[in-house]
Design an enzyme around this catalytic site. Sequence first.
Site, PDB file in Angstrom:
ATOM      1  N   HIS A   1      45.754  33.077  34.941  1.00  0.00           N
ATOM      2  CA  HIS A   1      45.247  32.771  33.598  1.00  0.00           C
ATOM      3  C   HIS A   1      46.135  33.347  32.490  1.00  0.00           C
ATOM      4  O   HIS A   1      46.061  32.895  31.352  1.00  0.00           O
ATOM      5  CB  HIS A   1      43.866  33.403  33.396  1.00  0.00           C
ATOM      6  CG  HIS A   1      42.713  32.583  33.867  1.00  0.00           C
ATOM      7  ND1 HIS A   1      42.563  31.250  33.578  1.00  0.00           N
ATOM      8  CD2 HIS A   1      41.604  32.923  34.589  1.00  0.00           C
ATOM      9  CE1 HIS A   1      41.413  30.807  34.108  1.00  0.00           C
ATOM     10  NE2 HIS A   1      40.821  31.809  34.728  1.00  0.00           N
TER      11      HIS A   1
ATOM     12  N   GLY B   1      32.674  38.093  37.537  1.00  0.00           N
ATOM     13  CA  GLY B   1      33.464  38.806  38.530  1.00  0.00           C
ATOM     14  C   GLY B   1      34.640  39.485  37.875  1.00  0.00           C
ATOM     15  O   GLY B   1      34.965  40.634  38.159  1.00  0.00           O
TER      16      GLY B   1
ATOM     17  N   GLU C   1      34.199  35.763  26.526  1.00  0.00           N
ATOM     18  CA  GLU C   1      34.183  34.347  26.877  1.00  0.00           C
ATOM     19  C   GLU C   1      32.752  33.906  27.157  1.00  0.00           C
ATOM     20  O   GLU C   1      32.060  34.557  27.923  1.00  0.00           O
ATOM     21  CB  GLU C   1      35.040  34.056  28.108  1.00  0.00           C
ATOM     22  CG  GLU C   1      35.211  32.566  28.321  1.00  0.00           C
ATOM     23  CD  GLU C   1      36.127  32.215  29.498  1.00  0.00           C
ATOM     24  OE1 GLU C   1      36.390  33.081  30.344  1.00  0.00           O
ATOM     25  OE2 GLU C   1      36.552  31.062  29.541  1.00  0.00           O
TER      26      GLU C   1
ATOM     27  N   GLU D   1      43.102  35.880  37.946  1.00  0.00           N
ATOM     28  CA  GLU D   1      43.150  36.357  36.559  1.00  0.00           C
ATOM     29  C   GLU D   1      44.591  36.398  36.044  1.00  0.00           C
ATOM     30  O   GLU D   1      44.840  36.137  34.872  1.00  0.00           O
ATOM     31  CB  GLU D   1      42.500  37.732  36.438  1.00  0.00           C
ATOM     32  CG  GLU D   1      41.026  37.782  36.876  1.00  0.00           C
ATOM     33  CD  GLU D   1      40.139  36.752  36.202  1.00  0.00           C
ATOM     34  OE1 GLU D   1      40.430  36.402  35.043  1.00  0.00           O
ATOM     35  OE2 GLU D   1      39.173  36.278  36.831  1.00  0.00           O
TER      36      GLU D   1
HETATM   37 ZN   LIG Z   1      38.955  32.159  35.646  1.00  0.00          ZN
END
Ligand SMILES: [Zn+2]
Length: 838
Positions: free
Chosen positions: A316, A277, A145, A313
């Site tokens: 997501h 992170g 990303e 996460e």
């Molecule tokens: Zn994120």
Amino acid sequence: MLRVFILRSAPIPASAITANANDSASRLGNNSFTRLWARLATLQIESYDLFLDVDFRNLRFDGKVKIKLESEADVKLNSVELEILEVDANGRPVKYNLEGEDFTIRTGKFAGELDIKYRGLISDKLVGLYKAAYDGGYVASTQFEAVSARRLLPCLDHPAYKAEFKLRVRTDSDTSVISNMPSNSVTVEGPRQTVEFPKTPRMSTYLLYLGIGKFEEVKENFNGVDYIVATVPGKSSGAKFPLDVAKDSVKFFESYFGSKYSMPKLHLIAVPEFAAGAMENWGAITFREIVLLVDKDSSVRIKKQVAEVIAHEISHQWFGDLVTMKWWDDLWLNESFATFMAYKATDSIFPRWAVWQDFVRGETAGALDRDSLVNTHPIEVKVNSPTEIEEIFDDISYGKGASIIRMLEAYAGEDHFMRGVRSYLAKYQFSNAAGIDLWNQIEQASKTKVKAIMNEWIRKPGYPVVNVKLDGKKLMIRQRRFLLNGSSEQSNWPVPITLKINGKEQKLLMERSEESIAVPEGVDSLKLNLQETGFYRVYYEGLYDRVWRSNMSPVDRYGIISDAHAFTIQGRMDFSQYLTLLERYMNEQEYLPAFEVSDQLSSLFAITGRVEEISKKFHRTQLGILANRKDENSIVLRGSMSSRLALLDMEYAKELASKFSDYEKLEPDMKQAIVVAHARASGDFESLFKNYNNRPSEEEKSRFLVGLTSFSKPSLNARAMDLASSGEIKKQHVGTLLGSATRNPEARAITWNWIAKNFDWLRGIYEGTGVVSRYLTYMLPILGIDRTEELTTFFIQHKAPEITKGVEAGLEKLRINQAFLKRIGPSQKQMVDIQERN
Ligand SMILES: [Zn+2]
């Protein structure tokens, strides 16, 4: 993805978390959507069938990819740092052209299969398929990303071009290979093995994952899904807590979103070197070790962070992976939503932590601070270049975005909000959507003005200060833009106002610049912005005494002092009035307001000695209050307050340092403070550095890193900074070191000198991550005290596209700090210094 955040003067610069996003085309507005969909109509990608032969030892790979597609014209793909060897279209060689990152294949109108043979290297940067080293070895892991999938395979690297991915990897047989799907066959031939993965659901390129290395795994099956924590050798003992949080988070989100998790397994991979992170690759989430692994020595502070990052996460996996934004313009929504939902999940799993208090302190406060500068930007911004988008994923995109979503939920109602989100996910699953699609669903579910409100908040920079005053039997409410530099600007937002007058709660949507509320019985007590759900500040003109009569919740008490601090820096509130207000918090019994005052005093102490005495008194009093408390939030607070007091009070540091010999037996949340105290009291550089090197745990390393910049002797702090540039400190730790040095007044000068000297090197190690910009925004207002001109000149001479916005914001805040310091005048100690010099 999770960004690197720096809590305002947190005891440890929170090591986690940075967004990093790139793309070149400009965005938004109807035009770009039209262009985008026109482009989509001309090209349809069905699947990628990828074979990689990875020479793990020599850090290179050969690739073969078959892409099934249909195109109305020449096929335009992306490719970076790959050597293209051969391209066939339906079995016949075809001409192609590489220009920058654009890879055009001269197919003309085409339907069928492209075969591309190519070669690439395992990178030593932190993007693409890169080498992440640990003591005794390395793993190869991907970070794509926003636009780095094109570094592993030629592809149409755009979130809206979803496709199925099938992957086969040949590599050394003594490694294991991880991807989004569980492998369905492993064929070993001597020292080599071929690992095959079944095809994925339709997904975006930036979510593809590949990891190769000697991973150690802990696996557990729950509700038909395999949950697996993968670590480098020797670290899997930290897997239990993250496995439990992952299972609980999936359970929470399946129920909240009303939809099952889509993949057969969920990997949580601890990567030893990582710029961000964590990253939400579908079914194969990567993390920095410090935000994943938890052992008996982990502090509660880190456990809270681990839970939040995992929940972020996992959220997501639906919001981002299952339904993906059409274009990077809406990455803010992707990230804000995950940030917001992470607290929702964590609050449900760990109600005792009351994490909405951390949300207000960590997300909203940082965003209110950042967004009070002239050099801010709307949440939705026009992006022209990859470096621009990289930089934009800051406190505004995450913190303000998440705070506005919280404000929207409070306005639309929790249940309506949830139903809107559910229908959005159901409607767009395995596909793409934009922010407007979500607002539509929530508007339909709640029958409120969601679109109109969100449009204003997203497209305008800044936020309002709401001014309240009494005018006879009317309460007058007026809004203006809040600017920290003290200037004034008329601007209106649709503000969902909540207020309590004489104990009675009311709501109103303030759409004009002024409103009045009839108060026939007068106002005995008053508070606006209940529970701080609104993204605005409140100034009570001559009414603060009535605010104190309003029986406030801890979050409300936090709001009063948080706003007062901003008004003081701005110049609207006198410093003496602020100090008087602080007295009311000396015996504060609650976590959030006490933490906030500690944050404020620590950040003030970083720039002026004027608060030294009051800060000592406050922290000593608070440590007394916290002494025997056993609840986890008090444990966190005690640790932070002790670290801070150790930095400003040598007597206390000496007292605390005596416990250093018993280090292993200490309460984990106190260890940071003891290290800081030991550094201050002893100046023992060698043993701190030895500890940093020898301790395997990332949290332990981070404690000693902070210690290495907490000395009272500037020359020792300078030695620590030199370790960074000589490569003796991990790349991902350099930022941690800088953040920590910034908070130590005795490291201020050397830290700036170090940055000036090593600026190009620093930019180099974080290339493509956007990290430096965010660090500068935070550091310059402190490091630049009394050298504003020097810094301004430096950045005129060292212009760099990826830091422009961060530097502008940092320098503006520096000028504001400098004006504030001039207003309040020097401290007594500084006066003595000046007299002695004369
Ligand atoms: Zn994120």
